[in-house]
Design a protein around this motif. Structure first.
Motif: not given
Length: 266
Positions: A3-4, A65-67, A192-197, A199-205
């Motif tokens: 699982l992701s 935008v990402v959120a 949602l694709a893994g790349l989107i998740w 991106l969300v985590l990267t921008v959140s950090v």
């Protein structure tokens, strides 16, 4: 099947999911703030305010935008899953109501087979399809039960004009159930694709960390503001994760309760 990370978070009990998605960002924000203030003096941070505010504004716009992308995509996944479950159970309910229209002693075996087929299909969805969807894949264990359901209604011969007319309608309801079933089983492939998740985590950090590279005023105020920003980021992440995986979690946003109710109707 592995699982992701977002799927694993969604599968956690709700209170633990809240604790993880809000507590970790807050601890991360406070930890980064402590490190930054240990490395730089308040004067150095204050001197970076004019340029830092502009750069932080740019980072926040990217995060917004990402959120929004994650939330809209997750909401679409949830809405699709909810609508398909409602469509499937509505078709089954109408089929259940149509059974008594095949009246007469000679049609008693047909009525019994129809009720049994509906009940077995609902049980297969609850007992086999649902655990597969919770595990993140659309493997269907209800195929045999669905074929029996289709045969029970498609092969029924109406002996009266009313029954023959109803048979055409039951065909439409069976088609509705079949289309909704395929859509339900394919919902998890639309998440949602893994790349989107990533991106969300990267921008959140980045949003949590970047706020500490300029300062001024009381340090306690910066820590309080950092914690608030981290709470907002964590809350957005939690909502997106729960919407993107509506079949998992305790409690899950979508449960097999409608299919359980159909087992009682028949």
């Amino acid at each position: 099947m592995e699982l992701s990370l977002p799927h694993q978070i969604a599968a956690l009990p709700f209170w633990l999911g809240i604790l993880l998605t809000t507590g970790v960002p807050v601890l991360l924000a406070l930890g980064i703030g402590h490190v930054v203030h240990a490395l730089f003096t308040p004067l150095e941070l204050a001197a970076n305010v004019p340029l830092g505010v502009v750069k932080y504004g740019f980072v926040v716009e990217i995060y917004a935008v990402v959120a929004a992308l994650a939330l809209v995509g997750a909401w679409d996944t949830y809405q699709t899953a909810r609508d398909t479950v409602q469509k499937e159970t509505a078709g089954l309910y109408m089929l259940a109501l149509s059974v008594d229209s095949f009246a007469g002693p000679e049609a008693a075996p047909l009525r019994a087979e129809m009720r049994t087929a509906i009940r077995l299909y609902a049980a297969a969805v609850v007992g086999q399809d649902w655990p597969a969807m919770q595990a993140g894949h659309g493997a269907s264990g209800s195929e045999a039960a669905f074929q029996r359901l289709a045969r029970a209604f498609f092969d029924a011969e109406g002996s009266t004009p009313g029954q023959q007319s109803l048979k055409q309608t039951t065909g439409d309801w069976m088609s509705q159930v079949g289309e909704a079933r395929v859509a339900r089983l394919s919902v998890m492939s639309r998440t949602l694709a893994g790349l989107i998740w990533a991106l969300v985590l990267t921008v959140s950090v980045a949003t949590i960390a970047f706020q500490w590279f300029f300062g001024g005023g009381h340090v306690a105020l910066h820590y309080a503001m950092g914690a608030v920003v981290a709470l907002i980021v964590g809350s957005v992440l939690l909502v997106a994760v729960k919407l993107a995986f509506p079949f998992v979690g305790d409690p899950a946003l979508l449960t097999p309760r409608p299919f359980l109710a159909l087992m009682e109707v028949t």
